[in-house]
Design a protein around this motif. Structure first.
Motif, mmCIF file in Angstrom:
data_model
loop_
_atom_site.group_PDB
_atom_site.id
_atom_site.type_symbol
_atom_site.label_atom_id
_atom_site.label_comp_id
_atom_site.label_asym_id
_atom_site.label_seq_id
_atom_site.Cartn_x
_atom_site.Cartn_y
_atom_site.Cartn_z
ATOM 1 N N GLU A 193 29.882 6.207 37.366
ATOM 2 C CA GLU A 193 30.919 7.074 37.928
ATOM 3 C C GLU A 193 32.279 6.757 37.317
ATOM 4 O O GLU A 193 33.090 7.654 37.068
ATOM 5 C CB GLU A 193 30.968 6.923 39.450
ATOM 6 C CG GLU A 193 31.971 7.838 40.144
ATOM 7 C CD GLU A 193 31.668 9.302 39.969
ATOM 8 O OE1 GLU A 193 32.608 10.127 40.057
ATOM 9 O OE2 GLU A 193 30.497 9.659 39.738
ATOM 10 N N ARG A 206 32.548 8.492 34.037
ATOM 11 C CA ARG A 206 32.864 9.904 34.166
ATOM 12 C C ARG A 206 34.299 10.144 34.600
ATOM 13 O O ARG A 206 34.871 11.199 34.324
ATOM 14 C CB ARG A 206 31.914 10.562 35.178
ATOM 15 C CG ARG A 206 30.495 10.760 34.684
ATOM 16 C CD ARG A 206 29.685 11.598 35.656
ATOM 17 N NE ARG A 206 29.402 10.902 36.904
ATOM 18 C CZ ARG A 206 28.317 10.181 37.114
ATOM 19 N NH1 ARG A 206 27.414 10.029 36.150
ATOM 20 N NH2 ARG A 206 28.120 9.600 38.278
ATOM 21 N N SER A 207 34.891 9.169 35.312
ATOM 22 C CA SER A 207 36.199 9.373 35.933
ATOM 23 C C SER A 207 37.361 8.927 35.062
ATOM 24 O O SER A 207 38.504 8.954 35.528
ATOM 25 C CB SER A 207 36.246 8.630 37.277
ATOM 26 O OG SER A 207 35.266 9.116 38.154
ATOM 27 N N TYR A 261 30.985 15.514 40.615
ATOM 28 C CA TYR A 261 31.145 16.177 39.327
ATOM 29 C C TYR A 261 30.099 17.258 39.176
ATOM 30 O O TYR A 261 28.947 17.085 39.555
ATOM 31 C CB TYR A 261 31.012 15.168 38.187
ATOM 32 C CG TYR A 261 32.196 14.251 38.094
ATOM 33 C CD1 TYR A 261 33.287 14.573 37.309
ATOM 34 C CD2 TYR A 261 32.228 13.071 38.836
ATOM 35 C CE1 TYR A 261 34.378 13.737 37.248
ATOM 36 C CE2 TYR A 261 33.319 12.239 38.776
ATOM 37 C CZ TYR A 261 34.394 12.580 37.980
ATOM 38 O OH TYR A 261 35.475 11.744 37.929
ATOM 39 N N HIS A 301 27.910 19.434 36.577
ATOM 40 C CA HIS A 301 27.411 19.362 35.213
ATOM 41 C C HIS A 301 27.093 20.767 34.732
ATOM 42 O O HIS A 301 26.343 21.500 35.364
ATOM 43 C CB HIS A 301 26.144 18.497 35.133
ATOM 44 C CG HIS A 301 26.403 17.078 35.509
ATOM 45 N ND1 HIS A 301 26.636 16.101 34.590
ATOM 46 C CD2 HIS A 301 26.490 16.493 36.736
ATOM 47 C CE1 HIS A 301 26.844 14.948 35.221
ATOM 48 N NE2 HIS A 301 26.756 15.179 36.525
ATOM 49 N N GLN A 348 30.515 17.289 31.299
ATOM 50 C CA GLN A 348 30.956 16.732 32.556
ATOM 51 C C GLN A 348 32.360 17.237 32.825
ATOM 52 O O GLN A 348 33.149 17.440 31.914
ATOM 53 C CB GLN A 348 30.978 15.193 32.508
ATOM 54 C CG GLN A 348 29.620 14.604 32.237
ATOM 55 C CD GLN A 348 29.711 13.136 31.937
ATOM 56 O OE1 GLN A 348 30.753 12.647 31.579
ATOM 57 N NE2 GLN A 348 28.622 12.440 32.077
ATOM 58 N N VAL A 357 35.880 16.792 35.500
ATOM 59 C CA VAL A 357 36.533 15.817 36.358
ATOM 60 C C VAL A 357 37.499 16.517 37.273
ATOM 61 O O VAL A 357 37.701 17.709 37.206
ATOM 62 C CB VAL A 357 37.281 14.758 35.511
ATOM 63 C CG1 VAL A 357 36.307 13.991 34.680
ATOM 64 C CG2 VAL A 357 38.333 15.395 34.643
ATOM 65 N N GLU A 400 33.310 11.698 24.396
ATOM 66 C CA GLU A 400 32.637 10.413 24.572
ATOM 67 C C GLU A 400 32.470 9.728 23.226
ATOM 68 O O GLU A 400 32.252 10.381 22.212
ATOM 69 C CB GLU A 400 31.251 10.640 25.179
ATOM 70 C CG GLU A 400 31.283 11.005 26.644
ATOM 71 C CD GLU A 400 31.350 9.782 27.527
ATOM 72 O OE1 GLU A 400 31.265 8.664 26.989
ATOM 73 O OE2 GLU A 400 31.515 9.951 28.740
ATOM 74 N N PRO A 458 25.023 9.477 28.090
ATOM 75 C CA PRO A 458 25.559 9.611 29.448
ATOM 76 C C PRO A 458 24.512 9.951 30.507
ATOM 77 O O PRO A 458 24.577 9.450 31.622
ATOM 78 C CB PRO A 458 26.589 10.743 29.310
ATOM 79 C CG PRO A 458 27.033 10.664 27.888
ATOM 80 C CD PRO A 458 25.811 10.257 27.109
#
Length: 428
Positions: free
Chosen positions: A129, A132-133, A203, A205, A210, A212, A221, A350
């Motif tokens: 998490e 992702r954040s 989140y 998808h 992804q 936010v 990424e 991911p």
């Protein structure tokens, strides 16, 4: 160094809503866990359960939870991050409160299995998490902030927890009851962390990407190498090694000071509090060190340096020397934990991070479970010197295998921030 603290401040100011909630939850969880880590063993010892049982408790509880590790990783994808974090923290709090009120060995083992399984669910959720954040450019600092938040609150927990048994004793509580009530307070803090996580935004998808929260933007990424499976297997192997070394003596360091030096609960609490202060400074400096020396050299210097102080602890009978060595060992050994945590998650794509994280955790905790039983037995039979020396030897093997396994990984080829920066956490 001033520039480094400005970098932290800038990152803090740009954190999204979810990341702020993750830090708040980590703070409350760190406060509760800090109380348990410092005083749970002492509570069981006061209740008449020896070091050998403590080893069996840690071992059986962890082994029993390993079968749930991969299902926990898969459960995250069904429940989502918010529900997974809330559920895991609530269960840890409830099981911990129950453990603080029973001294029946079989029931303690069952509850320990529940805590270990819930921790697996938490671990499979929290670090992915965070990935992702945060933006990749801020991610290393964010990981260090999250780790530091937990350790700072552990400092508070060690100090407050050390005073609580005396406070309860002032009102007529026995030593066992005082420690029991202290652990219940810790469970309340853990439960409070669930209240923070319940406000997380899930989140969505879409198209494999992804999204936010609105206050946060995401850069691309870092690219995962085509040989990620090979590197992931290697990381699992080094996790097995370091987990085995840690279990031999690290869970018993509170007993080390209580038994060898006859330290009081207040003294033990203060020793662990200062250890976390040193650790906090080390963790905050770790990203700066990685950008200048590279990940490989950072791991080599910090882990290698910690072994010297562990050997000193094994043989000294001077509490001042032991305390200084204890603080330095913790600061050096653990300061690179956020660095390697981030590195292990960036090894895999991911969509596989939750399951991969728990596979790495299984590797660490499986070997740790075996060695904690051995460590508790060795301490009861021979004292603390032999288990500590064995820990130092295994840590040396870990360092050598880590260097040989990842020296050719792209992340290791750059000593500065031009390369994507790279956690048990479990590394100690």
């Amino acid at each position: 160094m001033h520039h480094e603290f400005r970098r932290y401040w800038t990152t803090i100011c740009h954190l999204g809503t979810n990341m702020r909630l993750l830090l708040a939850g980590a703070a409350l969880l760190g406060l509760g866990n800090g109380i348990f880590m410092t005083f749970f063993n002492l509570y069981l010892q006061q209740g008449g359960l020896g070091e050998a049982f403590l080893g069996r408790l840690n071992s059986l509880g962890t082994i029993g939870s390993l079968a749930l590790a991969i299902p926990a990783g898969l459960l995250v994808t069904r429940l989502g991050s918010r529900k997974s974090l809330v559920l895991s923290c609530a269960l840890i709090a409830v099981f911990g409160a129950l453990q603080a009120n029973v001294l029946v060995p079989a029931l303690l083992v069952v509850l320990q299995i529940g805590i270990s399984a819930s921790t697996m669910l938490y671990g499979a959720t929290y670090n992915p998490e965070m990935m992702r954040s945060t933006d990749p450019g801020d991610r290393q600092v964010a990981f260090s902030l999250a780790f530091t938040t937990g350790t700072v609150m552990s400092v508070v927990a060690s100090v407050v927890g050390g005073l609580l048994p005396r406070l309860f004793a002032h009102f007529g509580a026995s030593p066992v009851t005082g420690l029991r009530l202290t652990l219940v307070v810790g469970a309340i803090f853990i439960l409070a962390s669930a209240a923070a996580f319940i406000h997380l935004r899930e989140y969505q998808h879409g198209n494999g990407g992804q999204t936010v929260d609105a206050s946060h933007s995401v850069q691309s990424e870092p690219e995962v190498t085509s040989s990620w499976k090979r590197f992931a297997v290697r990381y699992a192997v080094v996790s097995v090694i370091i987990g085995f070394g840690a279990g031999l003596s690290i869970p018993y360091l509170n007993l080390y000071f209580a038994d060898r030096f006859h330290a009081s609960t207040v003294a033990v609490g203060n020793l662990f509090a200062m250890s976390n202060v040193v650790l906090t400074v080390g963790v905050l400096l770790a990203p700066w060190l990685v950008r200048r020396a590279g990940l490989m050299r950072t791991i080599g210097v910090t882990v290698g340096g910690s072994l010297v102080f562990l050997v000193i602890m094994a043989f000294t009978h001077n509490i001042i020397i032991a305390a200084l060595a204890f603080w330095m060992r913790a600061g050096l050994m653990m300061c690179s934990t956020p660095v390697t945590d981030k590195f292990c998650l960036e090894l895999v794509p991911p969509d596989k991070r939750s399951v991969a994280h728990n596979i790495f955790m299984m590797a660490w905790t499986g070997s740790w479970a075996i060695s904690t039983a051995l460590g508790g037995w060795l301490i009861q039979k021979t004292g603390f010197a032999l288990p500590m020396m064995l820990t130092a030897a295994v840590y040396g093997i870990y360092l050598a295998v880590f260097i040989l396994s990842f020296r050719h990984h792209p992340t290791m080829q750059y000593p500065s921030s031009v390369c994507p920066a790279t956690i048990p956490a479990q590394t100690d």
